[in-house]
Design a protein around this motif. Structure first.
Motif, PDB file in Angstrom:
ATOM      1  N   ILE A 108      41.194  49.650  36.077  1.00 36.02           N
ATOM      2  CA  ILE A 108      40.084  49.390  36.983  1.00 36.02           C
ATOM      3  C   ILE A 108      39.641  50.713  37.591  1.00 36.02           C
ATOM      4  N   LEU A 109      38.337  50.900  37.694  1.00 38.21           N
ATOM      5  CA  LEU A 109      37.825  52.079  38.360  1.00 38.21           C
ATOM      6  C   LEU A 109      38.013  51.903  39.867  1.00 38.21           C
ATOM      7  N   TRP A 110      38.536  52.961  40.509  1.00 35.44           N
ATOM      8  CA  TRP A 110      38.814  52.881  41.933  1.00 35.44           C
ATOM      9  C   TRP A 110      37.532  52.645  42.727  1.00 35.44           C
ATOM     10  N   SER A 111      36.453  53.253  42.266  1.00 32.86           N
ATOM     11  CA  SER A 111      35.152  53.068  42.908  1.00 32.86           C
ATOM     12  C   SER A 111      34.253  52.305  41.953  1.00 32.86           C
ATOM     13  N   GLY A 112      33.776  51.152  42.375  1.00 33.84           N
ATOM     14  CA  GLY A 112      32.907  50.383  41.505  1.00 33.84           C
ATOM     15  C   GLY A 112      33.588  49.177  40.888  1.00 33.84           C
ATOM     16  N   GLY A 113      34.887  49.289  40.580  1.00 26.82           N
ATOM     17  CA  GLY A 113      35.637  48.136  40.129  1.00 26.82           C
ATOM     18  C   GLY A 113      35.473  47.735  38.684  1.00 26.82           C
ATOM     19  N   ARG A 169      43.838  36.121  30.218  1.00 29.33           N
ATOM     20  CA  ARG A 169      45.048  35.631  30.902  1.00 29.33           C
ATOM     21  C   ARG A 169      45.384  36.485  32.122  1.00 29.33           C
ATOM     22  N   PHE A 170      45.122  37.772  32.048  1.00 31.00           N
ATOM     23  CA  PHE A 170      45.446  38.706  33.128  1.00 31.00           C
ATOM     24  C   PHE A 170      44.155  39.134  33.825  1.00 31.00           C
ATOM     25  N   THR A 171      44.256  39.390  35.129  1.00 33.05           N
ATOM     26  CA  THR A 171      43.121  39.891  35.908  1.00 33.05           C
ATOM     27  C   THR A 171      43.584  41.048  36.778  1.00 33.05           C
ATOM     28  N   ILE A 172      42.894  42.167  36.667  1.00 29.15           N
ATOM     29  CA  ILE A 172      43.184  43.321  37.509  1.00 29.15           C
ATOM     30  C   ILE A 172      42.162  43.364  38.631  1.00 29.15           C
ATOM     31  N   SER A 173      42.633  43.677  39.835  1.00 30.28           N
ATOM     32  CA  SER A 173      41.737  43.773  40.990  1.00 30.28           C
ATOM     33  C   SER A 173      42.264  44.838  41.931  1.00 30.28           C
ATOM     34  N   ARG A 174      41.456  45.182  42.918  1.00 29.69           N
ATOM     35  CA  ARG A 174      41.877  46.232  43.838  1.00 29.69           C
ATOM     36  C   ARG A 174      41.490  45.864  45.252  1.00 29.69           C
ATOM     37  N   ASP A 175      42.234  46.413  46.188  1.00 32.31           N
ATOM     38  CA  ASP A 175      41.921  46.315  47.607  1.00 32.31           C
ATOM     39  C   ASP A 175      41.937  47.752  48.117  1.00 32.31           C
ATOM     40  N   ASN A 176      40.754  48.344  48.188  1.00 31.08           N
ATOM     41  CA  ASN A 176      40.695  49.755  48.567  1.00 31.08           C
ATOM     42  C   ASN A 176      41.204  50.001  49.988  1.00 31.08           C
ATOM     43  N   VAL A 210      46.372  47.974  43.999  1.00 31.23           N
ATOM     44  CA  VAL A 210      45.800  47.311  42.834  1.00 31.23           C
ATOM     45  C   VAL A 210      46.737  46.189  42.418  1.00 31.23           C
ATOM     46  N   TYR A 211      46.174  45.088  41.988  1.00 34.92           N
ATOM     47  CA  TYR A 211      46.951  43.915  41.620  1.00 34.92           C
ATOM     48  C   TYR A 211      46.735  43.594  40.141  1.00 34.92           C
ATOM     49  N   LEU A 212      47.739  42.959  39.567  1.00 37.88           N
ATOM     50  CA  LEU A 212      47.618  42.421  38.217  1.00 37.88           C
ATOM     51  C   LEU A 212      48.077  40.972  38.270  1.00 37.88           C
ATOM     52  N   GLN A 213      47.119  40.064  38.250  1.00 39.94           N
ATOM     53  CA  GLN A 213      47.430  38.631  38.222  1.00 39.94           C
ATOM     54  C   GLN A 213      47.659  38.236  36.774  1.00 39.94           C
ATOM     55  N   MET A 214      48.837  37.718  36.502  1.00 40.40           N
ATOM     56  CA  MET A 214      49.214  37.371  35.139  1.00 40.40           C
ATOM     57  C   MET A 214      49.429  35.866  35.044  1.00 40.40           C
TER      58      MET A 214
END
Length: 120
Positions: free
Chosen positions: A51-56, A67-74, A79-83
């Motif tokens: 995931i890009l730190w800026s822009g997402g 199946r997996f989702t990457i997300s971030r909380d700046n 950064v999270y990886l929901q599996m």
């Protein structure tokens, strides 16, 4: 310098879910991209998601797409990886890594990893 600490691994049954976290500290403002990789015993390290730190903007390997989702909380520098729908072949040590803005093509910083074990 950037320090990365992963957490959230564990033992889960096939079909179950886990959420991994990667907390960044130090010069976290200098992160361009944060990625997740995994390495199973006897296998090469494999790209999972980034995931890009800026822009997402995100990207996934074909093996985890859908199946997996990457997300971030700046605000939390995390950064999270929901599996979801985990399979036995997802068993591996999961590591997060960061590309600095000074070298956006290189994962220069790595965490120690967290073990994910999926039982069938």
């Amino acid at each position: 310098q950037v320090q990365l600490v992963e957490s959230g691994g564990g033992l889960v049954q096939a079909g179950g879910s886990l959420r991994l976290s990667c907390a960044a500290s130090g010069r976290s403002f200098s992160i361009y991209t944060l990625g997740w990789f995994r390495q199973a015993p006897g296998k090469d390290r494999e790209f999972v998601a980034r995931i890009l730190w800026s822009g997402g903007n995100t990207a996934y390997s074909d093996s985890v797409k859908g199946r997996f989702t990457i997300s971030r909380d700046n605000a939390k520098n995390t950064v999270y990886l929901q599996m979801n729908s985990l399979k036995s072949e997802d068993t591996a040590v999961y590591l997060c890594a960061a590309q600095p803005t000074t070298s956006p093509g290189t994962y220069a910083y790595w965490g120690q990893g967290t073990q994910v074990t999926v039982s069938s």
